[in-house]
Design a protein around this motif. Structure first.
Motif, mmCIF file in Angstrom:
data_model
loop_
_atom_site.group_PDB
_atom_site.id
_atom_site.type_symbol
_atom_site.label_atom_id
_atom_site.label_comp_id
_atom_site.label_asym_id
_atom_site.label_seq_id
_atom_site.Cartn_x
_atom_site.Cartn_y
_atom_site.Cartn_z
ATOM 1 N N LEU A 81 0.844 -1.188 0.000
ATOM 2 C CA LEU A 81 0.000 0.000 0.000
ATOM 3 C C LEU A 81 0.883 1.243 0.000
ATOM 4 N N ARG A 82 0.527 2.230 -0.815
ATOM 5 C CA ARG A 82 1.262 3.490 -0.832
ATOM 6 C C ARG A 82 0.374 4.585 -0.235
ATOM 7 N N LEU A 83 0.909 5.284 0.761
ATOM 8 C CA LEU A 83 0.177 6.317 1.480
ATOM 9 C C LEU A 83 0.894 7.650 1.326
ATOM 10 N N VAL A 84 0.143 8.691 0.964
ATOM 11 C CA VAL A 84 0.675 10.047 0.868
ATOM 12 C C VAL A 84 -0.218 10.946 1.713
ATOM 13 N N THR A 85 0.378 11.709 2.614
ATOM 14 C CA THR A 85 -0.411 12.568 3.490
ATOM 15 C C THR A 85 0.061 14.011 3.412
ATOM 16 N N LEU A 86 -0.816 14.901 3.838
ATOM 17 C CA LEU A 86 -0.483 16.307 4.026
ATOM 18 C C LEU A 86 -0.540 16.535 5.529
ATOM 19 N N SER A 125 5.869 11.415 11.728
ATOM 20 C CA SER A 125 4.472 10.972 11.817
ATOM 21 C C SER A 125 4.305 9.587 11.206
ATOM 22 N N TYR A 126 5.017 9.298 10.111
ATOM 23 C CA TYR A 126 4.953 7.954 9.525
ATOM 24 C C TYR A 126 5.545 6.919 10.478
ATOM 25 N N CYS A 127 6.591 7.306 11.188
ATOM 26 C CA CYS A 127 7.177 6.399 12.184
ATOM 27 C C CYS A 127 6.168 6.113 13.292
ATOM 28 N N GLU A 128 5.411 7.132 13.712
ATOM 29 C CA GLU A 128 4.401 6.938 14.755
ATOM 30 C C GLU A 128 3.285 6.023 14.269
ATOM 31 N N LEU A 129 2.915 6.149 13.005
ATOM 32 C CA LEU A 129 1.879 5.287 12.458
ATOM 33 C C LEU A 129 2.334 3.833 12.383
ATOM 34 N N LYS A 130 3.538 3.625 11.865
ATOM 35 C CA LYS A 130 4.004 2.254 11.589
ATOM 36 C C LYS A 130 4.650 1.593 12.800
ATOM 37 N N ALA A 167 4.835 3.018 16.278
ATOM 38 C CA ALA A 167 4.195 3.206 17.577
ATOM 39 C C ALA A 167 2.819 2.538 17.624
ATOM 40 N N ILE A 168 1.921 2.898 16.690
ATOM 41 C CA ILE A 168 0.568 2.332 16.727
ATOM 42 C C ILE A 168 0.569 0.878 16.264
ATOM 43 N N LEU A 169 1.178 0.609 15.119
ATOM 44 C CA LEU A 169 1.181 -0.762 14.591
ATOM 45 C C LEU A 169 2.225 -1.638 15.256
ATOM 46 N N GLY A 170 3.208 -1.025 15.924
ATOM 47 C CA GLY A 170 4.259 -1.815 16.565
ATOM 48 C C GLY A 170 5.100 -2.581 15.563
ATOM 49 N N GLY A 171 5.204 -2.051 14.332
ATOM 50 C CA GLY A 171 5.999 -2.725 13.313
ATOM 51 C C GLY A 171 5.267 -3.855 12.614
ATOM 52 N N ARG A 172 4.007 -4.101 12.986
ATOM 53 C CA ARG A 172 3.245 -5.188 12.356
ATOM 54 C C ARG A 172 2.692 -4.733 11.010
ATOM 55 N N VAL A 173 2.404 -5.684 10.148
ATOM 56 C CA VAL A 173 1.773 -5.371 8.866
ATOM 57 C C VAL A 173 0.266 -5.316 9.064
ATOM 58 N N LEU A 174 -0.447 -4.743 8.087
ATOM 59 C CA LEU A 174 -1.900 -4.701 8.160
ATOM 60 C C LEU A 174 -2.469 -6.113 8.080
ATOM 61 N N ARG A 175 -3.611 -6.322 8.744
ATOM 62 C CA ARG A 175 -4.168 -7.676 8.852
ATOM 63 C C ARG A 175 -5.156 -8.015 7.751
ATOM 64 N N GLY A 176 -5.645 -6.987 7.008
ATOM 65 C CA GLY A 176 -6.649 -7.228 5.983
ATOM 66 C C GLY A 176 -6.178 -8.217 4.932
ATOM 67 N N ARG A 177 -7.070 -9.122 4.527
ATOM 68 C CA ARG A 177 -6.734 -10.161 3.545
ATOM 69 C C ARG A 177 -7.195 -9.807 2.135
ATOM 70 N N HIS A 178 -7.953 -8.715 1.975
ATOM 71 C CA HIS A 178 -8.408 -8.310 0.649
ATOM 72 C C HIS A 178 -8.465 -6.787 0.616
ATOM 73 N N PRO A 179 -8.498 -6.177 -0.568
ATOM 74 C CA PRO A 179 -8.375 -4.717 -0.687
ATOM 75 C C PRO A 179 -9.357 -3.922 0.169
ATOM 76 N N ALA A 180 -10.626 -4.340 0.224
ATOM 77 C CA ALA A 180 -11.609 -3.593 1.008
ATOM 78 C C ALA A 180 -11.251 -3.585 2.488
ATOM 79 N N LEU A 238 -6.704 3.276 11.113
ATOM 80 C CA LEU A 238 -5.389 3.660 11.624
ATOM 81 C C LEU A 238 -5.213 5.176 11.587
ATOM 82 N N LEU A 239 -5.608 5.789 10.462
ATOM 83 C CA LEU A 239 -5.467 7.234 10.320
ATOM 84 C C LEU A 239 -6.393 7.986 11.283
ATOM 85 N N VAL A 240 -7.598 7.470 11.478
ATOM 86 C CA VAL A 240 -8.539 8.108 12.407
ATOM 87 C C VAL A 240 -8.006 8.039 13.836
#
Length: 304
Positions: A2-7, A160-165, A167-180, A189-191
């Motif tokens: 996944l590619r994420l771009v934020t302002l 902020s990207y470090c805090e997302l990946k 701190a919150i995720l603890g270095g884990r990958v996303l758990r979703g198995r399909h795009p939705a 995560l962003l909320v």
């Protein structure tokens, strides 16, 4: 992938907008959708200043940002495929006026000298050359040295990207198995990140003596988790104040005022420990550093 771009706001690191999707789509494409609003309200508007790294020094992107009415300060590339920046007029402060496509810009080239406070024969001063392009054309309104110092704030988005990946995720990958599911999880995560950052900003909102940098994200995160574990607020008529709890914890655990620091860039190993860098003799320490900025006056056009 996944590619994420934020302002992201540099002062509070709150999210102003975000766009994400498959990594097949390039970062610049997402960035253009981000700054134009992709059919919704534009995140950028007149009175704002956008900081961007070298990947965003592209003619089409610069034109897109200029069309929003916002100003920009972007680091320019310097290799053979860099933008051509002809000297149209030299300015008294050593900068010069140029043009990217149809957008008038001011070009600043500066040498940054970083001198560690514990400078020894092993840790000596280092020199880096920066070339910045900005829509702020008046050197009296926006001095070159001040803009070079301001550009260092761009690193806040990396934090902020470090805090997302991390701190919150603890270095884990996303758990979703399909795009939705991945889309849903990313928005969640962003909320969660935005809710924490809003609470942190509220805590120091009426304390102009406290720089928002001193608010610790991990304290906010752990305090919020404690509130959830305690199931605070699930009983009717209970007195709860989640933001107040987070704010109190933050104010009781403020970080020291930020100092200039430097650390050598290292390449991490893809296997084994993520903390082990390539090269056995690499210096992993962070050093307190004095920063000296010298604006360079170019004798010839950058593309000459």
């Amino acid at each position: 992938m996944l590619r994420l771009v934020t302002l992201t706001a540099c002062g509070t690191r709150t999210l102003m907008d975000a766009v994400f999707g498959t990594d097949v789509t390039g970062e610049l494409t997402y960035a253009r959708d981000l700054v134009t609003g992709a059919g919704t309200t534009r995140a950028l508007r007149r009175g704002m200043l956008l900081l961007g790294d070298r990947n965003f020094s592209a003619t089409r992107f610069v034109d897109t940002v200029a069309s929003t009415g916002a100003d920009f300060l972007i680091r320019a590339k310097t290799h053979s495929t860099a933008l051509k920046l002809p000297i149209l007029r030299r300015l008294p402060d050593g900068t010069f006026l140029s043009r990217i496509g149809e957008v008038p810009v001011r070009v600043i080239e500066a040498t940054l000298t970083l001198t560690p406070a514990d400078s020894t024969s092993e840790h000596t001063a280092t020199h880096s050359t920066y070339r910045l392009v900005t829509s702020l054309l008046d050197p009296d309104e926006a001095p070159a040295t001040a803009l070079v110092r301001l550009y260092r704030e761009r690193w806040e988005i990396e934090t902020s990207y470090c805090e997302l990946k991390s701190a919150i995720l603890g270095g884990r990958v996303l758990r979703g198995r399909h795009p939705a599911a991945v889309t849903q999880e990313t928005w969640a995560l962003l909320v969660a990140y935005q809710a924490l950052r809003t609470a942190m900003s509220d805590a120091v909102l009426h304390r102009p003596d406290i720089d928002p940098d001193r608010a610790a994200f991990t304290i906010a995160l752990n305090t919020a988790r404690d509130q959830i574990i305690r199931a605070a607020g699930i009983i009717p008529h209970a007195q709860t104040d989640l933001v107040g709890q987070i704010g109190t914890a933050i104010l009781n655990g403020l970080l020291p005022a930020r100092r200039h620091r430097s650390r050598p860039r290292v390449k991490k190993r893809a296997i084994n420990s993520k903390y082990r860098a390539v090269g056995r003799h690499t210096d992993h320490r962070t050093h307190r550093t004095a920063v000296h900025i010298e604006i360079n006056t170019l004798p010839n056009p950058p593309d000459g």
